[in-house]
Design a protein around this motif. Structure first.
Motif, PDB file in Angstrom:
ATOM      1  N   ALA A  69     -38.851  50.546  59.631  1.00  0.00           N
ATOM      2  CA  ALA A  69     -38.068  50.065  58.740  1.00  0.00           C
ATOM      3  C   ALA A  69     -38.041  48.589  58.275  1.00  0.00           C
ATOM      4  CB  ALA A  69     -36.548  50.712  58.867  1.00  0.00           C
ATOM      5  N   ALA A  70     -37.793  47.681  59.387  1.00  0.00           N
ATOM      6  CA  ALA A  70     -38.089  46.289  59.415  1.00  0.00           C
ATOM      7  C   ALA A  70     -38.979  45.796  58.706  1.00  0.00           C
ATOM      8  CB  ALA A  70     -37.754  45.788  60.680  1.00  0.00           C
ATOM      9  N   GLN A  71     -40.136  46.448  58.989  1.00  0.00           N
ATOM     10  CA  GLN A  71     -41.489  45.937  58.463  1.00  0.00           C
ATOM     11  C   GLN A  71     -41.643  46.379  56.950  1.00  0.00           C
ATOM     12  OE1 GLN A  71     -44.073  47.891  61.382  1.00  0.00           O
ATOM     13  NE2 GLN A  71     -44.626  46.153  62.420  1.00  0.00           N
ATOM     14  N   THR A  72     -41.077  47.273  56.662  1.00  0.00           N
ATOM     15  CA  THR A  72     -40.952  47.892  55.141  1.00  0.00           C
ATOM     16  C   THR A  72     -40.109  46.931  54.497  1.00  0.00           C
ATOM     17  OG1 THR A  72     -41.423  50.080  55.871  1.00  0.00           O
ATOM     18  CG2 THR A  72     -40.442  49.614  53.785  1.00  0.00           C
ATOM     19  N   GLU A  73     -39.072  46.553  55.004  1.00  0.00           N
ATOM     20  CA  GLU A  73     -38.211  45.794  54.122  1.00  0.00           C
ATOM     21  C   GLU A  73     -38.673  44.264  54.219  1.00  0.00           C
ATOM     22  OE1 GLU A  73     -33.737  43.775  54.934  1.00  0.00           O
ATOM     23  OE2 GLU A  73     -34.613  45.269  56.248  1.00  0.00           O
ATOM     24  N   GLU A  74     -39.299  43.616  55.311  1.00  0.00           N
ATOM     25  CA  GLU A  74     -40.090  42.361  55.232  1.00  0.00           C
ATOM     26  C   GLU A  74     -41.164  42.548  54.154  1.00  0.00           C
ATOM     27  OE1 GLU A  74     -42.723  39.260  55.612  1.00  0.00           O
ATOM     28  OE2 GLU A  74     -43.413  41.095  56.142  1.00  0.00           O
ATOM     29  N   SER A  75     -41.817  43.583  53.902  1.00  0.00           N
ATOM     30  CA  SER A  75     -42.958  43.689  52.931  1.00  0.00           C
ATOM     31  C   SER A  75     -42.305  43.764  51.541  1.00  0.00           C
ATOM     32  CB  SER A  75     -43.927  44.995  53.222  1.00  0.00           C
ATOM     33  OG  SER A  75     -44.834  45.115  52.262  1.00  0.00           O
ATOM     34  N   ASP A  76     -41.263  44.594  51.337  1.00  0.00           N
ATOM     35  CA  ASP A  76     -40.784  44.723  50.251  1.00  0.00           C
ATOM     36  C   ASP A  76     -40.195  43.350  49.586  1.00  0.00           C
ATOM     37  OD1 ASP A  76     -41.093  47.153  49.902  1.00  0.00           O
ATOM     38  OD2 ASP A  76     -38.965  47.826  50.644  1.00  0.00           O
ATOM     39  N   CYS A  77     -39.381  42.441  50.545  1.00  0.00           N
ATOM     40  CA  CYS A  77     -39.114  41.101  50.401  1.00  0.00           C
ATOM     41  C   CYS A  77     -40.210  40.428  49.956  1.00  0.00           C
ATOM     42  CB  CYS A  77     -38.428  40.555  51.544  1.00  0.00           C
ATOM     43  SG  CYS A  77     -36.702  41.419  51.701  1.00  0.00           S
ATOM     44  N   ALA A  78     -41.236  40.393  50.550  1.00  0.00           N
ATOM     45  CA  ALA A  78     -42.653  39.589  50.367  1.00  0.00           C
ATOM     46  C   ALA A  78     -42.915  39.775  48.896  1.00  0.00           C
ATOM     47  CB  ALA A  78     -43.691  39.925  51.484  1.00  0.00           C
ATOM     48  N   ARG A  79     -43.028  40.872  48.543  1.00  0.00           N
ATOM     49  CA  ARG A  79     -43.476  41.276  47.183  1.00  0.00           C
ATOM     50  C   ARG A  79     -42.346  40.748  46.073  1.00  0.00           C
ATOM     51  NH1 ARG A  79     -45.086  46.200  49.426  1.00  0.00           N
ATOM     52  NH2 ARG A  79     -43.229  47.143  48.913  1.00  0.00           N
ATOM     53  N   ARG A 100     -35.909  37.764  53.627  1.00  0.00           N
ATOM     54  CA  ARG A 100     -37.216  37.992  54.191  1.00  0.00           C
ATOM     55  C   ARG A 100     -37.414  37.351  55.574  1.00  0.00           C
ATOM     56  NH1 ARG A 100     -43.084  35.919  52.093  1.00  0.00           N
ATOM     57  NH2 ARG A 100     -44.504  37.090  53.590  1.00  0.00           N
ATOM     58  N   GLU A 101     -36.585  36.285  55.700  1.00  0.00           N
ATOM     59  CA  GLU A 101     -36.709  35.429  57.053  1.00  0.00           C
ATOM     60  C   GLU A 101     -35.761  36.466  58.021  1.00  0.00           C
ATOM     61  OE1 GLU A 101     -35.078  31.447  59.029  1.00  0.00           O
ATOM     62  OE2 GLU A 101     -35.024  31.617  56.738  1.00  0.00           O
ATOM     63  N   ALA A 102     -34.703  37.153  57.565  1.00  0.00           N
ATOM     64  CA  ALA A 102     -33.780  37.928  58.351  1.00  0.00           C
ATOM     65  C   ALA A 102     -34.875  39.109  58.865  1.00  0.00           C
ATOM     66  CB  ALA A 102     -32.685  38.326  57.652  1.00  0.00           C
ATOM     67  N   ALA A 103     -35.650  39.539  57.939  1.00  0.00           N
ATOM     68  CA  ALA A 103     -36.163  40.783  58.273  1.00  0.00           C
ATOM     69  C   ALA A 103     -37.171  40.552  59.241  1.00  0.00           C
ATOM     70  CB  ALA A 103     -37.067  41.251  57.055  1.00  0.00           C
ATOM     71  N   GLN A 104     -38.075  39.290  59.113  1.00  0.00           N
ATOM     72  CA  GLN A 104     -39.109  38.824  59.757  1.00  0.00           C
ATOM     73  C   GLN A 104     -38.454  38.633  61.341  1.00  0.00           C
ATOM     74  OE1 GLN A 104     -40.141  35.172  57.811  1.00  0.00           O
ATOM     75  NE2 GLN A 104     -42.126  36.205  56.811  1.00  0.00           N
ATOM     76  N   GLU A 105     -37.201  37.987  61.534  1.00  0.00           N
ATOM     77  CA  GLU A 105     -36.638  37.786  62.864  1.00  0.00           C
ATOM     78  C   GLU A 105     -36.164  39.285  63.243  1.00  0.00           C
ATOM     79  OE1 GLU A 105     -33.077  35.446  61.997  1.00  0.00           O
ATOM     80  OE2 GLU A 105     -34.192  33.591  61.898  1.00  0.00           O
ATOM     81  N   ARG A 106     -36.118  40.231  62.678  1.00  0.00           N
ATOM     82  CA  ARG A 106     -35.578  41.624  63.118  1.00  0.00           C
ATOM     83  C   ARG A 106     -37.128  42.300  63.586  1.00  0.00           C
ATOM     84  NH1 ARG A 106     -32.358  44.941  65.564  1.00  0.00           N
ATOM     85  NH2 ARG A 106     -32.119  47.021  64.502  1.00  0.00           N
ATOM     86  N   VAL A 107     -37.999  41.915  62.791  1.00  0.00           N
ATOM     87  CA  VAL A 107     -39.286  42.541  62.931  1.00  0.00           C
ATOM     88  C   VAL A 107     -39.740  42.057  64.474  1.00  0.00           C
ATOM     89  CG1 VAL A 107     -41.899  42.553  62.480  1.00  0.00           C
ATOM     90  CG2 VAL A 107     -40.248  43.068  60.622  1.00  0.00           C
ATOM     91  N   HIS A 108     -39.757  40.394  64.555  1.00  0.00           N
ATOM     92  CA  HIS A 108     -39.985  40.195  66.073  1.00  0.00           C
ATOM     93  C   HIS A 108     -39.253  40.493  67.119  1.00  0.00           C
ATOM     94  CE1 HIS A 108     -41.449  36.824  68.497  1.00  0.00           C
ATOM     95  NE2 HIS A 108     -40.002  36.574  69.056  1.00  0.00           N
ATOM     96  N   GLU A 109     -37.964  40.753  66.917  1.00  0.00           N
ATOM     97  CA  GLU A 109     -37.044  41.265  67.863  1.00  0.00           C
ATOM     98  C   GLU A 109     -37.482  42.688  68.148  1.00  0.00           C
ATOM     99  OE1 GLU A 109     -32.605  42.826  68.367  1.00  0.00           O
ATOM    100  OE2 GLU A 109     -33.043  41.969  66.593  1.00  0.00           O
ATOM    101  N   LEU A 110     -37.693  43.421  67.262  1.00  0.00           N
ATOM    102  CA  LEU A 110     -37.792  44.913  67.550  1.00  0.00           C
ATOM    103  C   LEU A 110     -39.448  45.044  68.087  1.00  0.00           C
ATOM    104  CD1 LEU A 110     -36.674  46.556  64.473  1.00  0.00           C
ATOM    105  CD2 LEU A 110     -35.717  46.890  66.555  1.00  0.00           C
ATOM    106  N   THR A 111     -40.208  44.073  67.741  1.00  0.00           N
ATOM    107  CA  THR A 111     -41.629  44.390  68.314  1.00  0.00           C
ATOM    108  C   THR A 111     -41.432  44.015  69.691  1.00  0.00           C
ATOM    109  OG1 THR A 111     -42.669  43.600  66.410  1.00  0.00           O
ATOM    110  CG2 THR A 111     -43.816  43.261  68.366  1.00  0.00           C
ATOM    111  N   GLU A 112     -40.741  43.009  70.140  1.00  0.00           N
ATOM    112  CA  GLU A 112     -40.440  42.518  71.664  1.00  0.00           C
ATOM    113  C   GLU A 112     -39.732  43.627  72.405  1.00  0.00           C
ATOM    114  OE1 GLU A 112     -38.459  38.895  71.747  1.00  0.00           O
ATOM    115  OE2 GLU A 112     -40.036  37.462  71.826  1.00  0.00           O
ATOM    116  N   ARG A 113     -38.788  44.495  71.547  1.00  0.00           N
ATOM    117  CA  ARG A 113     -38.310  45.538  72.256  1.00  0.00           C
ATOM    118  C   ARG A 113     -39.121  46.632  72.543  1.00  0.00           C
ATOM    119  NH1 ARG A 113     -32.740  46.371  69.330  1.00  0.00           N
ATOM    120  NH2 ARG A 113     -32.316  48.156  70.953  1.00  0.00           N
ATOM    121  N   VAL A 114     -39.945  46.841  71.470  1.00  0.00           N
ATOM    122  CA  VAL A 114     -40.918  48.010  71.716  1.00  0.00           C
ATOM    123  C   VAL A 114     -41.756  47.774  72.830  1.00  0.00           C
ATOM    124  CG1 VAL A 114     -42.863  49.175  70.438  1.00  0.00           C
ATOM    125  CG2 VAL A 114     -40.675  48.732  69.369  1.00  0.00           C
TER     126      VAL A 114
END
Length: 227
Positions: free
Chosen positions: A33-43, A105-119
């Motif tokens: 979901a976070a990666q999708t949000e970051e991708s949407d923000c990028a577009r 987008r920056e907030a989404a990227q931070e969320r992606v980074h955080e969740l990637t580490e947790r995964v």
């Protein structure tokens, strides 16, 4: 052998792995979901930046026309100046949109980074639990192999008909086909033998197969049977 099978099935790592796997599934869903949000923000950011660029280019062309002196009509000059001002406002509004999208987008990227580490962390725990489970499997399986050989040796010394009876009773009585008679009590069903039943056991030959009247298991007589 039955205890080892139960131990293998009841290893604490099973519950640990199941719990961690559920956590991992939830985290992966959140990550997607976070990666999708970051991708949407990028577009969205790319589109907004393109809009800003288009307005900027148009304003630059209008300003160039104004500075060139090619427009002499007061009415056309006023219209051109008004358009330049409108474009400046439009550019400012679009740049605000770009900044807002960049922040999301920056907030989404931070969320992606955080969740990637947790995964990665949960996956590491699962891998560790799997390793401990597999090590326990190896230990238990080695014990099973050893006990199986011991059982084969003991079973070879038991009469075939008695072994068949024992195996049948094991299936019927929850895995226990024979039970010790201890202090006049069957250790299979925990029932004390009645006096008549006890007398029958006393009178039985040492090599006779005696069974509990209550649970029908084979009774194993020892010095502590209370006979």
């Amino acid at each position: 052998m039955q205890q080892l099978a139960h131990r293998r099935k009841s290893l604490p790592e099973h519950a640990e792995i199941e719990s961690l796997t559920k956590d991992l599934t939830q985290l992966r869903d959140l990550l997607v979901a976070a990666q999708t949000e970051e991708s949407d923000c990028a577009r969205e950011q790319t589109k907004a930046e393109q809009d800003v660029d288009q307005v900027r280019q148009r304003a630059a062309r209008d300003q160039q026309r104004l500075d060139s002196g090619a427009v002499t009509s007061p009415k056309d000059l006023s219209s051109l100046q008004h358009e330049i001002a409108s474009l400046a406002k439009r550019q400012g509004d679009l740049e605000d949109v770009v900044l807002e999208v960049m922040e999301r987008r920056e907030a989404a990227q931070e969320r992606v980074h955080e969740l990637t580490e947790r995964v990665a962390s949960v996956q590491s725990k699962i891998d560790d639990a799997n390793g401990r489970r597999d090590a326990a499997y190896e230990e238990i399986d080695a014990e099973v192999a050893s006990v199986t050989k011991e059982r084969e040796v003991v079973a070879a010394s038991v009469p075939v008909d008695l072994l068949k009876l024992y195996d049948k009773l094991r299936e019927q009585q929850g895995g226990i086909g024979a039970a010790k008679l201890h202090a006049r009590t069957c250790q299979g069903c925990r029932q004390e033998l009645a006096i008549t039943e006890l007398n029958e056991v006393r009178a039985a030959a040492p090599d006779a197969v005696v069974r509990c009247e209550n649970c029908r298991r084979i009774l194993v007589r020892t010095a502590e049977s209370g006979l």
